[in-house]
Write an enzyme that holds these catalytic residues in place. Sequence first.
Site, mmCIF file in Angstrom:
data_model
loop_
_atom_site.group_PDB
_atom_site.id
_atom_site.type_symbol
_atom_site.label_atom_id
_atom_site.label_comp_id
_atom_site.label_asym_id
_atom_site.label_seq_id
_atom_site.Cartn_x
_atom_site.Cartn_y
_atom_site.Cartn_z
ATOM 1 N N SER A 1 13.614 71.239 -20.784
ATOM 2 C CA SER A 1 12.366 71.347 -21.635
ATOM 3 C C SER A 1 12.639 72.117 -22.849
ATOM 4 O O SER A 1 11.582 72.176 -23.579
ATOM 5 C CB SER A 1 11.242 72.509 -20.633
ATOM 6 O OG SER A 1 12.156 73.615 -20.452
ATOM 7 N N HIS B 1 11.704 64.523 -20.049
ATOM 8 C CA HIS B 1 11.179 65.679 -19.690
ATOM 9 C C HIS B 1 9.795 65.450 -19.052
ATOM 10 O O HIS B 1 8.639 65.034 -19.645
ATOM 11 C CB HIS B 1 10.865 66.348 -20.998
ATOM 12 C CG HIS B 1 10.185 67.940 -20.684
ATOM 13 N ND1 HIS B 1 9.515 68.572 -21.618
ATOM 14 C CD2 HIS B 1 10.405 68.790 -19.853
ATOM 15 C CE1 HIS B 1 8.948 69.598 -21.421
ATOM 16 N NE2 HIS B 1 9.468 69.802 -20.000
ATOM 17 N N GLU C 1 8.177 63.128 -21.775
ATOM 18 C CA GLU C 1 8.305 63.154 -23.037
ATOM 19 C C GLU C 1 10.045 62.439 -22.912
ATOM 20 O O GLU C 1 10.992 62.905 -22.193
ATOM 21 C CB GLU C 1 8.956 64.419 -23.643
ATOM 22 C CG GLU C 1 7.474 65.156 -24.137
ATOM 23 C CD GLU C 1 7.633 66.550 -24.600
ATOM 24 O OE1 GLU C 1 6.926 67.030 -25.544
ATOM 25 O OE2 GLU C 1 8.471 67.194 -24.000
ATOM 26 N N ASN D 1 5.851 71.642 -26.420
ATOM 27 C CA ASN D 1 6.188 73.163 -26.228
ATOM 28 C C ASN D 1 6.216 73.574 -28.002
ATOM 29 O O ASN D 1 6.092 74.724 -28.101
ATOM 30 C CB ASN D 1 7.412 73.469 -25.871
ATOM 31 C CG ASN D 1 7.553 73.501 -24.216
ATOM 32 O OD1 ASN D 1 6.409 73.846 -23.630
ATOM 33 N ND2 ASN D 1 8.533 73.420 -23.324
#
Length: 526
Positions: free
Chosen positions: A123, A144, A156, A194
């Site tokens: 991540s 991900h 992702e 993120n």
Amino acid sequence: MAALSRERAVAVIGSGAMGAGIAQVAAVAGYTVCLYDTRPDAVAKAISDIAAALNKLVARQRMDAVACAVAIARLRAAVTPADVAGAGLVVEAIVENLEAKRALFAQLEGIVADDCILATNTSSISVTAIAAGLRVPGRLVGMHFFNPVPLMALCEVVSGLATDAAVAQTVYDTAAAWGKNPVHAKSTPGFIVNRVARPFYAEGWRLLSEQAADAATIDAVMREAGGFRMGPFELMDLIGHDVNFAVTQSVFNAYFGDPRFTPSVLQQEMVNAGFLGRKAGRGCYRYDDGAATPQAQSEAPQPKPEYVSYTIEQGMASHAVGGAVADALAARLRAAGIAISHRTTPETIRHAGPHDDAPAFHCSGAAVYLTDGRSATQRARDNNHPDTVLFDLALDYAAARRIAIARSDQCAPAACDAVVGLLQAAGFIVTRLDDVPGMAVMRTVAMLANEAADAVNQGVCSAAAADIAMQKGVNYPRGPLAWADAVGIEHVVRVLANLAASYGEDRYRVSPLLRRKQAGGGRFHE
């Protein structure tokens, strides 16, 4: 390109929550899955837990019993790493440590065939760094997933500098075949979600530190006006402040201290105190038995004003900066049976000062504007209109339960009360924030759009991918760039520029891509 053939097995290394979730979705999608962990008992438990989860779906009539049995039968326990030799795709879901991942993939290269794709579920670690040193670095890609994997739609697909484009596309197609919404991303700190999500938390901390309102009130405004499923503080309590703060620190450090990602001193204090959220029994809220649920601030009932007018600029109407949003609020007022006198000012007429402040509502001497990133106090001074009240952005003014306002320091209480009464007459719960620039929803959405625009501008992802990622990965009610289109890119740029002027910080610098869209009159989604 096409998805990995179902004749090839999928291997998952690591049988924790993420590894087990990945194994489950692959097995349900028709792939034989080899699950390996250094702890054989953990593999047995993971397979048992997957079987229990699928049988629950059958009990709830959300899965066919035969399909359930077949999916469970596809799960295999690998005893040694050599047992994954025949896999066409190996997905790593082990500890988030660069050296551990490098060592695992180096070992796998000596086991699997040269055409086997290697994928990491990292991540936060650079996919480029993980692939460095491999004999065939081009076959390693990020895959991900988001927790819980069976429920979260996003995947992702992250390409490092060496990742072969055909490998990335095969993984993209495979994720789609597993029922996920995949998006392509470049290996940069935080990837898409993120990175782009940082302002959702950061602006919440800013609002709290500047005493705009308490945590419960900010959360309520973000939920009931902004349309987010959870406000920033309740979401961080759920994630865990130690985890959330660590991610923010990681992104901040990876971008060499870019002020856009500056961690919050308040959150550091939460971590220092051990107030980590739900898992600790205390975070921004208390979770111990008998703890009272804090209530959001709401204004006391006020009478509806006798006269309301809505002023727009001649020839522009909803094309004016912020006009589409103000029009939506006007429609809510009219739908509630509130008579609004419609006034149009000539194009050449401007309020005092350098800003064009049409459109505006007027009632009982108060001028009411959509926030543009200035404080109400500053705007009152710029316009030479002391009785100034601002209203915040809402996802859908027709359906929003709550609306936030802020009044200038110069505003007479009676003028503000008239605005409160007007909005209450339209069915809103009215929350008054202290007079901070940009209010709550608007500044957060503007910063989310700004970060997403920068990700697109830097080639991390496409505009469509940015919006899909934020909706499917963290359940945002609207993609940040689609939201910028809806609010108006010119207004978003104005909000950011005014925030930058108010704070004097590079944190609020406007993305070059937003400036370009503004200058060209373009949109992110035509």
